[in-house]
Scaffold this active site. Structure first.
Site, PDB file in Angstrom:
ATOM      1  N   CYS A  77      -5.730   2.982   5.084  1.00  0.00           N
ATOM      2  CA  CYS A  77      -5.429   3.298   6.489  1.00  0.00           C
ATOM      3  C   CYS A  77      -3.999   2.899   6.836  1.00  0.00           C
ATOM      4  CB  CYS A  77      -6.386   2.542   7.417  1.00  0.00           C
ATOM      5  SG  CYS A  77      -8.035   3.233   7.424  1.00  0.00           S
ATOM      6  N   CYS A 158      -6.537   7.513   8.870  1.00  0.00           N
ATOM      7  CA  CYS A 158      -6.987   6.462   9.787  1.00  0.00           C
ATOM      8  C   CYS A 158      -5.858   5.482  10.084  1.00  0.00           C
ATOM      9  CB  CYS A 158      -8.183   5.734   9.172  1.00  0.00           C
ATOM     10  SG  CYS A 158      -7.947   5.309   7.426  1.00  0.00           S
TER      11      CYS A 158
END
Ligand code: DVN
Length: 252
Positions: A77, A158
């Site tokens: 992420c 993300c």
């Protein structure tokens, strides 16, 4: 002649197959974390399934769903980097760094980058020449692949994501580009906190983050995802490319 032609076509198919399998295996050798969960032969099989035997203008993006499912890779992420009209610069930057990862640094993008392929209605062959160009027809095998792969890369993104755009253009954001038409819209507001535009600008460039093209970006972006734009000097990116010792945080 038919035999010679047949042999030539077979060799083209074999050549693409060996390129794909070869790239896949060398990627897995280098990225041992994903090597046990991916199978290059299976990836090739799922790839062929998308376009072999089909008219080269009738391969929709969904045809690559089995290929997408055949690949397992999780990107950390906050490291996803999108790009538009900055391909060489973005890749030169990520090539020697781990802080940012483009689609073409992942197994799927790495394997198919810069390749061309298509088949024909009812054929078992793969061709690597005389395939439709990017805009020749919408549902061509190469364009559909990049649309599907980009949608997946964005949908699985993300944290804080970024996009490198070209400040030498009057309109760095194009709503018809893959970034504008596929990736921005595929970002999941439940997973992505913010999108930062890295607008790479040369000294003589006049485009800034105030460019009206970013209005259309903001309207395409889910309002739950925060938007940032930063002007990054081209020279600084170049220095970071030639000196990988400069920490990422000082580059962008
Ligand atoms: O974020 C990246 C990455 O994830 C990628 O898969 O999609 C994003 C980049 O796509 P983009 O926003 O459409 O960026 P560009 O710079 O407009 O186009 C990138 C490439 O896609 C081009 O270099 C073209 O590839 P090619 O032909 O040089 O191998 C191709 N492309 C995109 N739109 C095209 C096009 N080629 C011809 N005509 C077009 N309209």
């Amino acid at each position: 002649l038919a035999i010679v032609l047949g042999l030539t076509l077979t060799r083209y198919s074999d050549h693409l197959r060996s390129t794909v399998i070869g790239r896949c295996e060398s990627f897995l050798k280098k990225h041992t974390d994903v090597s046990r969960v991916n199978d290059c032969e299976r990836i090739w099989g799922a790839f062929e399934e998308a376009y072999v035997g089909k008219d080269p203008c009738e391969v929709p993006a969904e045809a690559y769903d089995p290929l997408i499912s055949s690949v397992t890779q999780h990107v950390i992420c906050g490291t996803m980097l999108f790009w538009s009209k900055t391909k060489a610069l973005a890749h030169a930057f990520t090539d020697n760094r781990e802080c940012l990862v483009t689609l073409e640094d992942t197994l799927l993008g790495f394997v198919f980058d810069e390749l061309t392929w298509c088949s024909k209605n009812g054929s078992k062959e793969t061709f690597t020449t005389d395939c439709p160009g990017w805009s020749e027809c919408q549902n061509n095998p190469v364009r559909s692949f990049w649309i599907r792969a980009s949608a997946n890369f964005a949908a699985t993104s993300c944290g804080n994501v970024s996009a490198m755009l070209n400040g030498s253009l009057e309109s760095p954001f194009s709503s018809t580009s893959v970034f504008g038409s596929v990736e921005v819209k595929s970002l999941d507001p439940n997973k992505v906190d913010d999108l930062t535009i890295l607008l790479v600008t040369k000294e003589t460039d006049t485009t800034t983050c105030a460019s009206s093209s970013f209005q259309s970006l903001r309207s395409a972006l889910d309002p739950k995802i925060a938007y940032n734009c930063r002007e990054v000097p081209y020279n600084r990116v170049e220095n970071c490319i030639s000196d990988p010792e400069i920490p990422c945080s000082d580059c962008l």
